[in-house]
Design an enzyme around this catalytic site. Structure first.
Site, mmCIF file in Angstrom:
data_model
loop_
_atom_site.group_PDB
_atom_site.id
_atom_site.type_symbol
_atom_site.label_atom_id
_atom_site.label_comp_id
_atom_site.label_asym_id
_atom_site.label_seq_id
_atom_site.Cartn_x
_atom_site.Cartn_y
_atom_site.Cartn_z
ATOM 1 N N ARG A 100 33.115 48.952 48.964
ATOM 2 C CA ARG A 100 33.385 49.280 47.550
ATOM 3 C C ARG A 100 32.026 49.457 46.877
ATOM 4 N NH1 ARG A 100 37.448 46.668 43.152
ATOM 5 N NH2 ARG A 100 38.796 47.974 44.430
ATOM 6 N N GLN A 123 44.266 52.514 47.365
ATOM 7 C CA GLN A 123 45.241 52.221 46.312
ATOM 8 C C GLN A 123 46.361 53.261 46.309
ATOM 9 O OE1 GLN A 123 45.154 49.503 43.900
ATOM 10 N NE2 GLN A 123 47.272 50.197 43.838
ATOM 11 N N CYS A 156 47.312 50.379 38.994
ATOM 12 C CA CYS A 156 46.620 49.762 40.143
ATOM 13 C C CYS A 156 46.187 48.335 39.853
ATOM 14 C CB CYS A 156 45.435 50.614 40.564
ATOM 15 S SG CYS A 156 44.133 50.738 39.333
ATOM 16 N N ARG A 174 49.322 46.737 48.849
ATOM 17 C CA ARG A 174 47.946 46.948 49.328
ATOM 18 C C ARG A 174 47.797 46.259 50.688
ATOM 19 N NH1 ARG A 174 43.758 47.966 45.736
ATOM 20 N NH2 ARG A 174 42.545 48.098 47.647
#
Ligand code: CP
Ligand code: NVA
Length: 308
Positions: free
Chosen positions: A106, A136, A262, A290
């Site tokens: 990330r 996502q 999300c 997820r």
């Protein structure tokens, strides 16, 4: 690097047929997990997770997910690793991928995950960049399928910022053949090149968010200010004030429309509490998925196609 090495850096990295497989595996893995039946295909495998931005769901779902598949996870962040002291991302890719079986990153610019992947011996997963959030949308579409069946030919209304989530919905529409109605404030419109689009006939822009929601099968939104854009927060709060998903917008959508976000969400900004906590909202299933969708993703990237 071997020729069969596969990464998941953008939604369009997989074909429709590969998504059919991953969604089917996600369902199988989820059902097995709900029956408390152990499934350890990634026994002895190591996932390295690199976080240059904050996270709750992504860290939790990847870490819990790889453990549940029999493997283990190592968490690295910018502050405590040499990444924060200027080690080239190419060098990090070489080193980290020699000690692990799978990497999730990330970070900020998409270019960072692309450069890491180009130097990696193992699959690399984009856990969110400024441009995209494919994990996502993988979970979101799996959630839609669970609740409403195939997304092909359906309409998704995206209300708010043309951010990483919006860009990924637009790519997904091209791969899986559905439509996206986008409504953003002036000055925050979709940039097709940044979104990585290869066609334009799967999305339509609307000045009025009510028009974007009309007839939609899924209404979705996200924060007005994404991570990394905090300096713009004050201007965005003003510009986005009319792009709050509320009961009026839901009322013009299809009667069976679902609402997704999300998370994390800001009630009273991009969505009212009435909508996100209301009967059409599937945000908790979406968050849980997820875990299941990414377990299927990890299985596919590390082991290839498993049939049962
Ligand atoms: N939706 C999502 O990616 O959440 P986190 O930022 O908590 O990981
Ligand atoms: N668009 C948001 C998503 C957070 C999960 C961000 O990038 O901050």
């Amino acid at each position: 690097m071997t020729s069969s090495l596969k990464h998941y850096l953008q939604f369009k990295d997989f074909s429709r047929e590969e998504y059919d497989h991953v969604f089917q595996r996600a369902k199988w893995i989820k059902d097995k997990f709900k029956r408390y039946e152990p499934y350890h295909p990634l026994f002895d495998r190591t996932l390295v997770m690199i976080f240059e931005k904050a996270s709750t769901r992504t860290r939790l779902s990847f870490e819990a997910g790889v453990h549940q598949l029999g493997g283990s996870a190592i968490y690295l962040n910018t502050r405590d690793s040499q990444l924060g002291r200027g080690e080239p991302v190419e060098d990090a890719g070489q080193v980290i991928s020699r000690m692990s079986d799978l990497v999730m990153i990330r970070t900020f610019e998409q270019d960072i995950v692309e450069r890491f992947a180009a130097n990696s011996r193992v699959p690399v997963i984009n856990g969110l960049t400024n441009e995209y959030h494919p994990c996502q949308i993988l979970a979101d579409i799996f959630t839609f399928i669970e609740h409403r069946g195939s997304i092909q030919g359906k309409t998704v209304a995206w209300i708010g910022d043309s951010n990483n989530m919006c860009n990924t919905w637009l790519q997904a529409a091209e791969v899986l053949d559905f439509n996206v109605h986008v409504s953003t404030p002036p000055g925050y419109e979709v940039e097709p090149e940044r979104a990585g689009l290869f066609g334009t006939n799967h999305f339509e822009q609307f000045a009025d968010p009510m028009d974007a929601c009309r007839g939609a099968d899924l209404v979705t939104t996200d924060v007005w200010t994404s991570m990394g854009f905090e300096a713009e927060n004050e201007a965005r709060m003003k510009a986005f004030a009319d792009w709050c998903v509320d009961a009026d917008m839901m009322s013009v959508a299809h009667k069976d429309a679902v609402f997704m976000h999300c998370l994390p969400a800001h009630r009273g900004e991009e969505v009212t509490a009435e909508v996100i906590d209301g009967p059409q909202s599937v945000v908790w299933d979406e968050a849980e998925n997820r875990l299941h969708a990414q377990k299927a993703l990890m299985e596919y990237l590390v082991l290839g196609r498993i049939e049962n």
